[in-house]
Every structure is written in C-alpha cells, then in structure tokens.
Write an enzyme that holds these catalytic residues in place. Structure first.
Site, PDB file in Angstrom:
ATOM      1  N   ARG A  33       0.851  -1.197   0.000  1.00 51.64           N
ATOM      2  CA  ARG A  33       0.000   0.000   0.000  1.00 51.64           C
ATOM      3  C   ARG A  33       0.884   1.244   0.000  1.00 51.64           C
ATOM      4  NH1 ARG A  33      -3.610  -0.340   4.816  1.00 51.64           N
ATOM      5  NH2 ARG A  33      -4.849  -1.721   3.518  1.00 51.64           N
ATOM      6  N   LYS A  59      -5.770   7.256  12.471  1.00 51.31           N
ATOM      7  CA  LYS A  59      -6.113   7.825  11.165  1.00 51.31           C
ATOM      8  C   LYS A  59      -6.420   9.316  11.281  1.00 51.31           C
ATOM      9  CE  LYS A  59      -7.899   3.450   9.367  1.00 51.31           C
ATOM     10  NZ  LYS A  59      -9.065   2.716   8.795  1.00 51.31           N
ATOM     11  N   CYS A  96     -16.088  -8.242   5.923  1.00 49.54           N
ATOM     12  CA  CYS A  96     -16.040  -8.541   7.357  1.00 49.54           C
ATOM     13  C   CYS A  96     -16.522  -7.300   8.092  1.00 49.54           C
ATOM     14  CB  CYS A  96     -14.629  -8.952   7.772  1.00 49.54           C
ATOM     15  SG  CYS A  96     -13.489  -7.563   7.954  1.00 49.54           S
ATOM     16  N   CYS A 109     -14.829  -3.008  -0.157  1.00 50.34           N
ATOM     17  CA  CYS A 109     -13.451  -3.380   0.156  1.00 50.34           C
ATOM     18  C   CYS A 109     -13.025  -4.513  -0.774  1.00 50.34           C
ATOM     19  CB  CYS A 109     -13.333  -3.807   1.616  1.00 50.34           C
ATOM     20  SG  CYS A 109     -14.099  -5.402   1.980  1.00 50.34           S
ATOM     21  N   LYS A 143      -3.726   1.294  15.028  1.00 51.33           N
ATOM     22  CA  LYS A 143      -3.648   2.266  13.942  1.00 51.33           C
ATOM     23  C   LYS A 143      -4.310   3.581  14.347  1.00 51.33           C
ATOM     24  CE  LYS A 143      -7.719   0.122  11.820  1.00 51.33           C
ATOM     25  NZ  LYS A 143      -8.202  -0.648  10.663  1.00 51.33           N
ATOM     26  N   CYS A 158     -13.628  -1.270   6.449  1.00 49.11           N
ATOM     27  CA  CYS A 158     -12.684  -0.548   5.591  1.00 49.11           C
ATOM     28  C   CYS A 158     -13.377   0.351   4.574  1.00 49.11           C
ATOM     29  CB  CYS A 158     -11.769  -1.541   4.873  1.00 49.11           C
ATOM     30  SG  CYS A 158     -10.632  -2.409   5.965  1.00 49.11           S
ATOM     31  N   ARG A 210      -1.652   6.255   9.894  1.00 53.20           N
ATOM     32  CA  ARG A 210      -1.880   5.767   8.534  1.00 53.20           C
ATOM     33  C   ARG A 210      -1.922   6.934   7.546  1.00 53.20           C
ATOM     34  NH1 ARG A 210      -4.253   0.510   8.535  1.00 53.20           N
ATOM     35  NH2 ARG A 210      -3.318  -0.637  10.262  1.00 53.20           N
ATOM     36  N   CYS A 220      -7.860 -10.885   0.986  1.00 52.39           N
ATOM     37  CA  CYS A 220      -7.848 -10.440   2.373  1.00 52.39           C
ATOM     38  C   CYS A 220      -8.067 -11.616   3.314  1.00 52.39           C
ATOM     39  CB  CYS A 220      -8.924  -9.376   2.608  1.00 52.39           C
ATOM     40  SG  CYS A 220      -8.972  -8.811   4.323  1.00 52.39           S
TER      41      CYS A 220
END
Length: 569
Positions: A72, A206, A470, A425, A204, A474, A141, A431
C-alpha cells in the site's frame, strides 16, 4: 495492571521495526516470512496474503498457500503526478498482476507481489519519490484530504498541510531504507522514534482533513479530523474532531463503530502541535493489553471526552478555542467535468470499487496510462475510490475527451445513482479477514437492486451503499444509507439509516442473511421511499423517520454535543 498484549513486546524488541525481515526475505524455501515479521512488515506498508480461491486445492496437493504481498502506497491527500502514475502503472504490470486498486483512503494498493519482487517494487516507488511507510501498522496511517475542484487555491493550501502532517507523523526509523533500499545503518543522536518510542501506537491512528461543505473523507470516521474553517475565502484554522472509527467485531459486544466528537478550534499555526498532543494522549493511555479495545475511540469512551480534551490541552499548553460553525451538504464525488475558481478544468472518472485493470470489454489500465502520457495536470484519488484528473486547460480537456472516447471510458460515468455512490473493500480472494465476498459481488447485487429502482423511478436517486467482507469497516459501511458487512460465504448483516453527509451511524436491520432476504427487505424499503419520501429526503433519513429502525437515538456528534450542553445546565 493488565498484562501487555504480545504484540507490544514484539514491537519493543523489534529494533525499531527491523526484526528478522532481512533474513526472511533471503529465505528461498518459502514465499512467506515468519509470523512476527509479518506483523512488523505492516509498518512498512506490506501485508502477507494468499490467494484463497486456490487455498484448498494447494492444501490437497500439500503445497504452501499461494502467498503474495499487498503493498500500500503512502499518498497524502491522494495526489500524484502523471510521471508517478506511469511508474505505478509499470509496477502494477510487472509485479502486481496487471492491476491497481484505489482505496477508500485515497491511495493505491498492489496485490500479489511476490516476496522476491518486494525490493524492486519499493525501489521503483522511490524513483518517483513515493514509499509505503506507515501505510499499515500501529502508526499514523495515510492522511486524507478533501478533493474539491471548485476551490482550487484552498484545496492546494489544505493539501499542503495534509502532506506536512503525513511527513510529520510518519515513523522516523531507518529500518525502511536499510531493508528495502539496502542502505547502511546510520547512527542517530537521541531516540530513533521521538514520537512513537519503542512500542509505537496501541493500534492504527487515522487523520483526515476536510473542507466543508463536502465531507468526502467522512471526517467523523477519523481518529483525528481537521475541519477547515473558511472566512472570506481564507483558511483561518480547523475545528478538531476526535474519536471516530469504523471497526467492530461481531462476536464482541464491547466493540462498535463510533463517530468523532468536535472538541474545539485551533489556528493553522498550531496544526502540528495538535497532532502531537492528540497522538501522545492515545500513545500513553490507549489500551495495550486488549487490541480489540486499543483504538482511540475506546480510550475516549473509557476515560471520558472531557478528560481526554483536558489532557490534550495540557500537552498543547493552551485551551482549545470554541468550535466554529460549519455545514456539510454531501460526502460524494461529482462525476464528469467541472471548472475550478481559477478557470482550470477537472474531470472525475467513476472507478467501480476502485479496481483498475484491463478487461475483455474495457482496457481501463491502458486508457488511464494514455492520459498520463500527456503529462498534464495531476491525478487525485478520491475518498470514494474514484479518480480525478485536475488542473487542465481547455486544450488538454479536448485531448482527454478524445482519449476517453477511444478507450471507451466515457461510459464509466453512466450508471444509477446507487452504483455511482457505492464502495466495496477488496475482501476475497486476498484479504485474510474476509468472511464473504465484497468487491467481486457488489456490482451484481447492485444490478438486481437497479431493477427495483427503475420500477419506482429511483434510478437516478443518489443512494450511498457500501459493502465489506467482514465487520472491520474498511469501506465505511456504518455511515451510509445501505451498509452490508460479511458474516459467512453469501451471508451479510444489513444496515440502514446512516446520514448521507456522514453525520449519523446506520443501524442493524437484518443479521446473517443471504441475497434473497436482502433484496426482499430493500424492495419494501425502496417502494415505501418512492411513495412517502419528503422533498429532498435521503434514503437513510427516510428509513429513520419511517420507523424501519424502531425506537432509536440520534447518535450523531451534534446530538451528543446537545445532550452534553443540557446536562451541564
């Protein structure tokens, strides 16, 4: 005191994210790396994945999974030059299976990069001043930034600040250059990570910058959101929103999506100090024992919003000013051509679920490559997985229109209001967290829903729909009109009632159901919406008003603020 999660010990003993990655890359026996190094490589923007479509067959043949890495790119604000795009295109063709993936956080992902091609991929990015640092992992991120072509000079100013924020908050360890560029280790005076220390963030973190009236980045979904305040066309500072986050775990009732709270205002000059203060509070007080409760939103709910705000102010050395008035009117992209305040032209191209590849009917990768070869303007990845080509002259507009026609790309912007406002996603097959299809399934589901939309004269109605494989969120499925999160192959949770501007969470209406139940439920809702909606009313607002969600409380940041004010009286 609670025992630390093992990942905290791993980070502390990793020699600032070096671990055993170099040895793992050199191991010719496997396409993978050790479990510990898999976790450390996330900080370098790399996820080990395998092709789950062939997993069972490879197991039967006693072969290891078909491992490859997702890489990424760190791309603050989603902006890149034509030359950078051409390098991304080359790397996608050489190492990424001929595919580029635009993400919901305004960057690119390569999928299926083999271990022995990782260095070549990352060194190729370095050639055009790009990298993958901190695109994953327990750190800050990729920093998001609104994409508004009408406000050209203002976008440039806020984008520059977003890039400064990204460069400021990115980890400083030399591990990245040593491992991927094969440079010698350089001794540093003082700590190698002044902000992050040896254990980095608990999870994480953001950050996003938004320019009202467009909430395209979904600022309330950010751990730290900066809402630009404009007076007489001049940027005077930012309202600060803290504590947003989409992730949840179906089997854990103590996990939940949360919208950020606006806690005050700071000037432009105090931007970087505010980032440090907020991140330090989460660094020092975030849960390091239970990773399911380690995001900033849980720190705020556990400690209390006022306590967290006060702690931020202590580290800043001053009190935040009262938040200033602002308003959002949309969170989507305006497709097609627009003219900015400076007279330059901007074109936004719909990219279904962000996937750019050549197919039998449309050679999308080739078409955008041809536009990049013009070396005109700049490319901007939008927070809705679309692509904007900005800052073009009238002559360049004519050239691009010709290239769009030659490659059949003009037709991409023709679709229902539902399709053009949908996101998904990646999910299967790459994934590892996915429990159901998303990117590969959503287009066909939308085709079936479009038949209902046509029957009820709603085909052009802008309806936000987001799907994830899931519950991690995302594609931000919890702040849209229609949200779907995967539970098992072919099974999803269905959510309704989110705010069209990203200002309200939606609510669960069906749990663990298949396509037939989803279509049946949506069929009834859309029929009632077509018949009973008020002028200008969005589907999520209608679902809430019409009682589809049952007794409910307004969970928007604005409502929480009003409740707090009443309580203070």
């Amino acid at each position: 005191m609670d025992r630390l999660h093992p990942d905290e010990t791993l980070k502390a003993n990793s020699d600032q994210l070096r671990g055993g990655i170099v040895d793992g890359l050199a191991d010719p026996i496997t396409r993978a790396v050790s479990p510990d190094d898999q976790k450390l490589m996330k900080f370098h923007g790399l996820y080990l994945q395998d092709d789950r479509d062939v997993r069972d067959e490879r197991r039967r043949q006693k072969l290891e999974p078909a491992y490859g890495f997702m890489a990424r790119v760190r791309l603050p604000g989603g902006v890149c030059s034509p030359s950078q795009w051409l390098k991304l295109d080359t790397l996608a063709r050489d190492y990424g299976g001929g595919s580029l993936r635009l993400t919901t956080r305004q960057t690119f992902q390569f999928h299926g990069v083999l271990k022995h091609n990782l260095r070549a991929t990352l060194q190729g990015l370095r050639d055009v001043l790009l990298d993958t640092k901190a695109a994953c992992g327990d750190d800050c991120r990729g920093v998001m930034c609104s994409v508004n072509p009408h406000l050209s000079s203002l976008h440039a100013e806020v984008y520059a600040l977003a890039k400064r924020a990204s460069d400021h908050a990115v980890p400083k360890t030399g591990a990245y250059k040593e491992i991927w560029y094969e440079e010698e280790r350089v001794a540093v005076a003082g700590p190698e990570e002044p902000l992050y220390g040896r254990t980095y963030m608990p999870r994480k973190f953001k950050i996003g910058f938004v320019v009202p009236p467009i909430n395209d980045i979904d600022v309330y979904a950010q751990d730290l959101g900066f809402i630009a305040i404009i007076e007489r066309t001049k940027l005077i500072g930012f309202n600060i929103a803290i504590g947003g986050g989409m992730g949840r775990i179906d089997r854990n009732p103590n996990s939940y999506p949360r919208l950020a709270d606006v806690i005050g205002f700071v000037s432009v000059d105090d931007l970087l100090a505010t980032i440090d203060a907020v991140m330090e509070v989460q660094r020092d007080y975030g849960d390091r024992a239970d990773r399911a409760r380690a995001r900033f939103k849980y720190t705020i709910d556990d400690k209390g919003l006022e306590w967290v705000k006060a702690e931020i102010e202590v580290r800043l050395g001053f009190e935040l000013a009262p938040a200033k008035a602002f308003d959002f009117a949309s969170n989507g992209d305006t497709l097609g051509w627009q003219q900015g305040e400076d007279g330059l032209q901007h074109f936004t191209l719909f990219i279904e679920n962000g996937r750019i590849r050549n197919g039998p009917e449309r050679r999308l990768l080739d078409g955008i490559q041809a536009i990049a070869h013009m070396n005109a303007g700049e490319f901007r990845v939008t927070p809705n997985q679309n692509l904007m080509i900005s800052n073009l002259t009238e002559q360049e507009r004519s050239q691009i229109e010709g290239l769009l026609g030659v490659h059949g790309l003009s037709e991409l912007n023709r679709g229902s209001g539902l399709r053009l406002n949908a996101m998904a996603c990646v999910a299967l097959p790459t994934c590892g967290l996915a429990m159901a299809e998303s990117e590969r399934y959503l287009p066909s589901l939308i085709t079936k829903i479009e038949e209902m939309l046509k029957r009820h004269s709603l085909y052009d109605e802008p309806i936000t729909m987001r799907m994830t494989g899931c519950p991690n969120g995302c594609a931000r499925p919890y702040i849209c009109d229609i949200g779907l999160t995967g539970r098992a192959p072919g099974k999803y949770n269905l959510y309704l009632g989110g705010g069209f501007h990203g200002q309200r969470l939606n609510q669960l209406v069906l749990e663990n159901v298949g396509e037939a139940a989803i279509l049946d439920k949506l069929g009834g809702v859309l029929a009632d919406f077509a018949r009973d909606r008020k002028r200008g009313e969005h589907l999520g607002d209608f679902a809430l008003r019409a009682g589809y969600l049952g007794p409910t409380q307004d969970n928007s940041p604005q409502a929480r603020s009003k409740k707090k004010s009443k309580g203070a009286r």
